[in-house]
Structure formats: C-alpha cells, structure tokens
Design a protein around this motif. Structure first.
Motif, PDB file in Angstrom:
ATOM      1  N   ASP A  31       0.801  -1.214   0.000  1.00 48.73           N
ATOM      2  CA  ASP A  31       0.000   0.000   0.000  1.00 48.73           C
ATOM      3  C   ASP A  31       0.837   1.267   0.000  1.00 48.73           C
ATOM      4  O   ASP A  31       0.332   2.351   0.317  1.00 48.73           O
ATOM      5  CB  ASP A  31      -0.965  -0.002   1.196  1.00 48.73           C
ATOM      6  N   GLY A  93       5.842  -1.124  -0.311  1.00 51.00           N
ATOM      7  CA  GLY A  93       5.774  -1.173   1.145  1.00 51.00           C
ATOM      8  C   GLY A  93       4.469  -1.741   1.626  1.00 51.00           C
ATOM      9  O   GLY A  93       3.415  -1.486   1.053  1.00 51.00           O
ATOM     10  N   GLY A  94       4.580  -2.529   2.674  1.00 44.02           N
ATOM     11  CA  GLY A  94       3.405  -3.068   3.330  1.00 44.02           C
ATOM     12  C   GLY A  94       3.872  -3.671   4.630  1.00 44.02           C
ATOM     13  O   GLY A  94       4.746  -4.522   4.620  1.00 44.02           O
ATOM     14  N   GLY A  95       3.351  -3.219   5.733  1.00 42.74           N
ATOM     15  CA  GLY A  95       3.851  -3.760   6.992  1.00 42.74           C
ATOM     16  C   GLY A  95       5.105  -3.027   7.426  1.00 42.74           C
ATOM     17  O   GLY A  95       5.125  -1.816   7.490  1.00 42.74           O
ATOM     18  N   ASN A  96       6.161  -3.779   7.687  1.00 42.57           N
ATOM     19  CA  ASN A  96       7.295  -3.169   8.370  1.00 42.57           C
ATOM     20  C   ASN A  96       8.505  -2.852   7.512  1.00 42.57           C
ATOM     21  O   ASN A  96       9.491  -2.345   8.023  1.00 42.57           O
ATOM     22  CB  ASN A  96       7.734  -4.075   9.524  1.00 42.57           C
ATOM     23  N   LYS A  97       8.480  -3.134   6.214  1.00 39.01           N
ATOM     24  CA  LYS A  97       9.681  -2.874   5.446  1.00 39.01           C
ATOM     25  C   LYS A  97       9.348  -2.536   3.998  1.00 39.01           C
ATOM     26  O   LYS A  97       8.221  -2.700   3.553  1.00 39.01           O
ATOM     27  CB  LYS A  97      10.615  -4.084   5.484  1.00 39.01           C
ATOM     28  N   LEU A  98      10.376  -2.037   3.303  1.00 40.66           N
ATOM     29  CA  LEU A  98      10.281  -1.802   1.870  1.00 40.66           C
ATOM     30  C   LEU A  98      11.011  -2.908   1.119  1.00 40.66           C
ATOM     31  O   LEU A  98      12.084  -3.341   1.537  1.00 40.66           O
ATOM     32  CB  LEU A  98      10.913  -0.463   1.499  1.00 40.66           C
TER      33      LEU A  98
END
Lengths: 110, 116
Positions: A31, A93-98
């Motif tokens: 997202d 990106g989604g959650g905690n990292k790229l």
C-alpha cells in the motif's frame, strides 16, 4: 522475498527528454510505492511516493503513474537534466519494510 | 550530525575473518533497517529493528550474520567467517515509523565490504 520487477536496467536520455522507468509488483497487499534516487557513493534518498488511492502524483518534474489493476507503477522524469543522472529504485511497502527493485541507471546526456 | 552515520566506510578483510559494521541512526528514529547492495543489484533486506527488538530477521542470509541494537540507538551488524560472496555495500537506514506504512527511510552512505 516478494519480487518487484524493474525495467529498464539502464537508460540513456538526451537533456530535455523524458525518462520513464517501470516497476511491477505481485502482492496486492502493498500500500505504499516510493521511488528512491541514489548518487554514486551515497545512500538512496526518497524522491517521490504514492499510495494506491490515487493514480498519479506529480512533484515538479517527477511524476508517478500508478495502475492498481495491472499492479504496475512508473516514474516519469520530464525535461531530464544531467543532474538527474543517478540510479533509481522503485519499492513497495506493506507492513514493516520496503522491498526494492533492482534499480535503473539513468544517464542524461548533453 | 543530522543523518545516519555508518562505519567503517570501507572494510577489506580476508576470507574467514569476522567483521563488525556499525550504524548510528537519526536520533528519535525508532525503526532501524539493514540492507545489502551487491554490485549492480538492488537493495536486499536483511533485518529490521523496532526499538531494540528485531521482529523481522527474515533477510539474514545465514547464521553467520547477526545484528543487535542497544539503547534504541546504535546497531551493529556482525558477519562471522566472511566469504567472498559477502562482498557488498551494507546500508543502514532509519525511520520514524514503519517504512512500509508510514514512509521515508533515511539511509546512511553505507559500509563497503570487500572479502579477499
């Protein structure tokens, strides 16, 4: 790791021309879609980013076009300048990292 | 300094030796990331810290790689028994929030590791 496919690997554009770099992703849960610019010997730096609720974002000479149904997004550099010569990375990106693409080396010639 | 600081900037080592790479993130940034950049390739995620905890270590290539973070600040990436395929630029980045959701990663200039 989730794949982000970036093309072309390298690009040569004449000064004043339009540079176009494309990326495709797989995971529809992503997202956040940034582009990073990296000069030799330096770390990447955020250039421009988009979220999936819009199809286009423009900042100065730089535009991101986003096609959610095709799971693709692209960077357009208008009126390309020699100072734009750098390596460009798309990311998702989604959650905690790229997750980054493999990079495009852009050279803008006089 | 205002940016992410990494040391050493260059490290040449012999195969089989251990190396430590250090990262000083931007003050107040709770999230810290390590990425690896091999010549002509993209950025490969290694590990992510939130505070001093590492919720995601999924990118560490083998058990020769480890990382820690102390004081919600400095982080050290350790590579034991280095191999030639470990040669790369190791990039550290920090962010205010989660990079995938809340935005910008601030990168250091990297530590270039050459294993002979």
């Amino acid at each position: 790791q989730q794949q982000v496919k970036q093309s072309p690997q390298s690009l040569i554009v004449q000064k004043g021309g339009i540079s176009i770099i494309n990326c495709a992703y797989e995971n529809t849960a992503f997202d956040y879609f940034p582009w990073y610019q990296q000069f030799p010997g330096k770390g990447p730096a955020l250039l421009i980013a988009i979220r999936p609720d819009v199809s286009e974002k423009k900042e100065g000479r730089f535009t991101i076009s986003f096609n959610k149904s095709a799971k693709q997004f692209s960077l357009h550099i208008m009126d390309s300048q020699p100072g734009d010569s750098a390596t460009y990375f798309c990311a998702t990106g989604g959650g905690n990292k790229l997750t980054f693409g493999t990079g495009t080396q852009l050279k803008v010639e006089l | 300094g205002a940016g992410v600081s990494q040391s050493p900037s260059n490290k040449v080592t012999e195969k089989g030796k251990d190396v430590e790479l250090r990262c000083d993130p931007i003050s107040g940034h709770t999230a810290l990331y390590w990425y690896r950049q091999r010549l002509g390739q993209g950025l490969e995620f290694l590990i992510y810290f939130q505070g001093n905890s590492a919720p995601d270590k999924s990118g560490l290539p083998s058990d020769r790689f480890s990382a820690e973070r102390t004081g919600e600040s400095v982080s050290t990436l350790t590579i034991q028994r280095t191999q030639q395929e470990d040669s790369a630029v190791y990039l550290c980045a920090s962010s205010v929030g989660l990079a995938g959701v809340q935005g910008e990663l601030f990168f250091g200039e990297g530590s270039r590791l050459t294993v002979l």
